[in-house]
Design an enzyme around this catalytic site. Structure first.
Site, PDB file in Angstrom:
ATOM      1  N   PRO A 400       0.822  -1.212   0.000  1.00 35.07           N
ATOM      2  CA  PRO A 400       0.000   0.000   0.000  1.00 35.07           C
ATOM      3  C   PRO A 400       0.857   1.263   0.000  1.00 35.07           C
ATOM      4  O   PRO A 400       1.961   1.289   0.529  1.00 35.07           O
ATOM      5  CB  PRO A 400      -0.806  -0.123   1.300  1.00 35.07           C
ATOM      6  N   GLY A 401       0.316   2.313  -0.624  1.00 37.09           N
ATOM      7  CA  GLY A 401       0.989   3.601  -0.619  1.00 37.09           C
ATOM      8  C   GLY A 401       2.132   3.722  -1.589  1.00 37.09           C
ATOM      9  O   GLY A 401       2.868   4.705  -1.577  1.00 37.09           O
ATOM     10  N   GLY A 403       1.804   3.815  -4.925  1.00 39.18           N
ATOM     11  CA  GLY A 403       1.418   4.618  -6.089  1.00 39.18           C
ATOM     12  C   GLY A 403       0.745   3.831  -7.187  1.00 39.18           C
ATOM     13  O   GLY A 403       0.736   4.259  -8.342  1.00 39.18           O
ATOM     14  N   LYS A 404       0.132   2.696  -6.863  1.00 39.22           N
ATOM     15  CA  LYS A 404      -0.513   1.876  -7.896  1.00 39.22           C
ATOM     16  C   LYS A 404      -1.734   2.582  -8.472  1.00 39.22           C
ATOM     17  O   LYS A 404      -1.911   2.655  -9.694  1.00 39.22           O
ATOM     18  CB  LYS A 404      -0.923   0.508  -7.301  1.00 39.22           C
ATOM     19  N   THR A 405      -2.591   3.095  -7.608  1.00 33.11           N
ATOM     20  CA  THR A 405      -3.813   3.753  -8.083  1.00 33.11           C
ATOM     21  C   THR A 405      -3.495   5.025  -8.853  1.00 33.11           C
ATOM     22  O   THR A 405      -4.077   5.291  -9.908  1.00 33.11           O
ATOM     23  CB  THR A 405      -4.738   4.062  -6.897  1.00 33.11           C
ATOM     24  N   SER A 721      11.088 -18.965   3.433  1.00 28.02           N
ATOM     25  CA  SER A 721      12.233 -18.059   3.302  1.00 28.02           C
ATOM     26  C   SER A 721      13.074 -17.958   4.552  1.00 28.02           C
ATOM     27  O   SER A 721      14.213 -17.491   4.502  1.00 28.02           O
ATOM     28  CB  SER A 721      11.743 -16.663   2.917  1.00 28.02           C
ATOM     29  N   LYS A 764      12.784  -7.318   0.377  1.00 24.54           N
ATOM     30  CA  LYS A 764      13.526  -7.718   1.571  1.00 24.54           C
ATOM     31  C   LYS A 764      14.782  -6.865   1.757  1.00 24.54           C
ATOM     32  O   LYS A 764      15.109  -6.436   2.876  1.00 24.54           O
ATOM     33  CB  LYS A 764      13.892  -9.199   1.479  1.00 24.54           C
TER      34      LYS A 764
END
Length: 813
Positions: A400-401, A403-405, A721, A764
């Site tokens: 989230p946050g 910048g996808k949208t 992992s 990571k």
């Protein structure tokens, strides 16, 4: 004799029985020839013609009363006024002029002729003033009086001719009697031929045939054809009359209904609505199927009363159908330089994502230009290929946050298209995608049809937000319904349940966003091209905050540019100690808090400008919220720093191991998934098998209980992992050696100690960079993932690539 007026054959004709004899008079050596248009003269026929051509009038004036004979032939081309000898048929009929009358007003001659016998033109003599030729008689071959076949053909022809006469009004009823009484085959054939309408070519063919039996067979075919044509015409006329009667009946009923509505005071309003929707149907560019459906519903609207529940349902349906953009689209802008400028203005970094978007725009631009250069055939092939590739669906996956949208908004702005966002988070009802059927109360179309109606174009950018959070329950699986929408081979004829007609969605550009790719259903994932967005480094966040976020927050909070300034060191402190995220959403909120508190100080007239530094940042944001405690957590043995990927980006993960006296007890805590629990057991088995080489008591597990714990127990954890981290923590405990606090590690481990590659390397490593780790241990096969790291991260950190656990253990202590 039969008198035929060729100028008006529709009138009733008088019938006379012709004389049953051939013409036995001598034919002159030469005869004037009169060509006729659209008519063939048969022997035994009397007809009236009007002569107006100068050449034909000159022919008639040169005739003498002693020799009133002329040769009549038919013209091959009826459009020619004065045909040449080569343009008329060579077989005709010798005729006698019975009466000749001049009409001075019309400048023509009315001529009454009697056909005598069949002739053939042997040689043309002259064509100077009018046509003159040498002719000879042509005898017909009549069948014998006892020929049974000829008698049968004659009787059949009489029956068919009788049926034809009964059907055609312009033929007199006594004509059949005259034909039946005629025993002479030749006279019988010519009498019928001259009584009915026959095309010139067919009439000429009948005249030229010498065998009377062949003439009768040909004539039978002509009569049968006329009967079929008349019956078909009668059927068409009957159907047309029935349709007209139906239309008249509907008209009368509608007039009555109109009168009833007028008495009820409903007439004017309904008529206005009908006219309004009819105009909408004509102007909205509906498909043929949709137009037919709309007209059907409009017809129903006129027949049902306004108080009916169906009335408003039909009105709503017609509103939806006519308000959709069936043929309205925006023009695409394929300017690569402009698109690059827009993407750089809106987003910092994300070079790989920007490059893929520019590739998409470049391909569309080339297709458009190449289509114009090719021939029409090649153009169609190009367009077909384009349509097959139209459905490229980009899926932006990242925390989230990040910048996808906003990337979706930038893509739409770069292409010059409109954008509509559809949030799929928590959607569980299939009807949200396909719509409800109109049989249900309160039925509505699905979200895609609604979006097209709201946008007003059929080629917008549709942003499918949070596609990984789709759900399913007893009301259906919306992800399965979404497959049809996103498949370019199916969405050309997408059928919403409410509309129940096909709508073309192939022009839409779909962009999906998700936080975790693993949560997207596999069939849906297969239809999309995944672009992974990793978190930002501190330097990137600093640039974004100073040049994007702070500028926007100042505008939103009514601050001038110079009324608030933030030093780079202060911004870095906000990034590192007041936020802990892969994106910049929390950072944006923190800057909003600073701007609002600045606005309070300025509004109270206490200050005119705020300069935020490291020293006064606590005044605006309070004490730091986050700090990395790697050194404190690693100060004892039995603790190792691992790297993990979560739904909100990369993060560091501490593995703690403790021991106590017991008998082979293994405790695992920290809300671990099945895969990670298996990794714990694998780590324990490996250490026990290598106890001697690791200088560990071989039977330590027989008298010891081992406890593995991963802090932040409220957060579920799973995946392979942490395999090498678990081994390092256990070895650290059993050998009482501390792990280097500046090292983070990730990698899956096999039971024999091999280190296998894992995913999410970039996230990571960025998490390790935020935690100020200087070294990262990675599987050898993940070396390729280092190319995706920002140069600032690669330069500030060192990476140790390993293939087995022994290399890891040699580095961490």
């Amino acid at each position: 004799m039969v008198e035929i007026n060729v100028n008006n054959q529709n009138e009733q004709q008088s019938v006379k029985i012709p004389e049953r004899r051939q013409y036995h008079g001598a034919i002159p050596e030469k005869l004037p020839v009169l060509p006729l248009r659209n008519a063939v003269v048969f022997p035994y026929t009397v007809l009236s013609i009007s002569v107006g051509q100068p050449r034909s009038r000159l022919l008639l004036e040169s005739m003498s009363d002693e020799q009133p004979l002329i040769a009549i032939v038919a013209s091959k081309d009826p459009k020619l006024d004065q045909p040449d000898p080569q343009q008329v048929y060579q077989v005709g009929c010798i005729a006698k002029v019975l009466r000749l009358e001049k009409n001075e007003e019309e400048n023509s001659v009315q001529l009454l002729l009697q056909g005598l016998d069949k002739i053939k033109i042997e040689r043309w003599l002259t064509e100077r003033d009018y046509l003159v030729a040498q002719v000879s008689k042509v005898a017909d071959l009549e069948p014998a009086s006892d020929d049974i076949k000829a008698e049968a053909v004659r009787n059949n022809l009489i029956q068919r001719f009788q049926k034809l006469v009964s059907m055609i009004s312009y033929l007199p009823a006594n004509l059949v009697d005259s034909v039946s009484q005629t025993q002479d085959y030749r006279q019988f054939t010519y009498l019928i031929s001259s009584s009915i309408r026959i095309e010139v070519k067919e009439a000429q063919a009948i005249l030229e045939k010498r065998d009377i039996l062949e003439k009768m067979n040909k004539l039978t075919d002509v009569v049968n054809h006329e009967i079929e044509v008349f019956e078909l015409g009668k059927k068409i006329q009957s159907e047309a009359r029935l349709e007209m009667e139906k239309s008249q009946r509907e008209y009368v009923l509608r007039q009555q209904l109109k009168a009833i509505r007028k008495e009820l005071g409903e007439d004017g309003e309904l008529q206005l609505k009908v006219e309004e929707y009819q105009q909408k149907i004509e102007q909205s560019g509906l498909s043929k199927e949709a137009q037919k459906q709309a007209e059907t519903e409009l017809g129903r609207l006129q027949r049902i009363p306004e108080v009916s529940s169906e009335y408003n349902i039909i009105l709503t349906y017609l509103d939806w159908l006519t308000s959709l953009p069936w043929k309205k689209s925006t023009k695409d802008n394929f300017d690569i330089k402009r698109a690059r400028q827009i993407l750089d203005e809106d987003h910092f970094g994300l070079e790989k994502i920007k490059q893929r978007i520019l590739e998409y725009i470049a391909v569309r631009q080339l297709k458009q230009h190449r289509a114009k250069e090719l021939t029409e055939k090649h153009k169609q092939q190009t367009l077909s290929a384009k349509q097959n590739r139209e459905g490229v669906i980009l899926c932006l996956v990242g925390p989230p946050g990040i910048g996808k949208t906003s990337l979706g908004h930038s893509i739409a702005r770069a292409l010059g298209r409109k954008l509509h966002r559809i949030s799929l988070g928590g959607v569980r009802d299939e009807a949200e995608i396909r719509g409800h059927r109109r049989t249900y109360l309160g039925a509505m179309p699905g979200r895609f049809i609604t979006a097209l109606r709201d946008i007003g174009t059929n080629n917008p950018v549709i942003l499918l937000d949070e596609v990984d959070k789709l759900g399913s329950d007893r009301q259906g699986d919306p992800s399965s319904a979404l497959l049809e929408v996103l498949d370019p081979e199916q969405n050309r004829a997408f059928r919403d349940h409410y509309l129940d007609v096909d709508f073309d969605l192939s022009q839409l550009m779909f962009i999906a966003t998700a936080n975790v790719a693993d949560d997207i259903p596999a069939p849906l994932m297969d239809r999309m091209e995944t672009l992974t967005l990793s978190g930002y480094t501190d330097d990137e966040k600093l640039h974004i905050a100073q040049n994007y976020l702070l500028v926007r927050q100042k505008q939103e909070n009514a601050l001038r540019i110079n009324e608030l300034t933030v030093t780079d060191n202060a911004m870095l402190k906000i990034i590192q100690q007041y936020t802990r995220e892969a994106g910049v959403r929390s950072l944006d909120r923190r800057l909003g808090t600073i701007c609002r508190k600045t606005a309070i100080k300025i509004a109270e007239d206490s200050v005119t400008m705020i300069h935020l530094t490291v020293d006064n940042i606590v005044e605006f944001l309070g004490k730091p919220t986050f700090y990395y405690d790697v050194a404190e957590r690693i100060k004892t043995s039995g603790v190792a720093t691992g790297l993990a990927v979560t739904a909100v980006g990369g993060d560091i993960l501490f593995v703690e191991v403790s021991s106590s006296p017991g008998k082979k007890g293994l405790t695992i805590t920290g809300q671990l998934g099945d895969v990670m629990r298996e990794s714990v057991e694998t780590a324990l088995s490996y250490v026990r098998s290598k106890a001697e080489s690791l200088n560990i008591e071989q039977h330590f597990f027989d008298t010891t209980d081992i406890h593995f714990h991963l802090p932040a127990g409220a957060i579920p954890k799973d995946g392979p992992s942490a395999g090498i981290t678990l081994v390092v923590a256990l070895v650290s405990l059993l050998t009482n050696r501390k792990v280097n606090m500046s090292i983070g590690m990730t990698g899956e481990m096999t039971l024999r100690g091999l280190v296998l590659p894992v995913g999410g390397i970039k996230d990571k490593i960025l998490a390790a960079h935020r935690a100020n780790l200087s070294k990262v241990i990675l599987p050898q096969r993940n070396e390729k993932d280092l190319d995706e790291l920002p140069s600032s991260v690669r330069e500030s950190m060192s990476f140790i690539l390993v293939t087995d656990i022994e290399q890891v253990l040699s580095e961490v202590f």
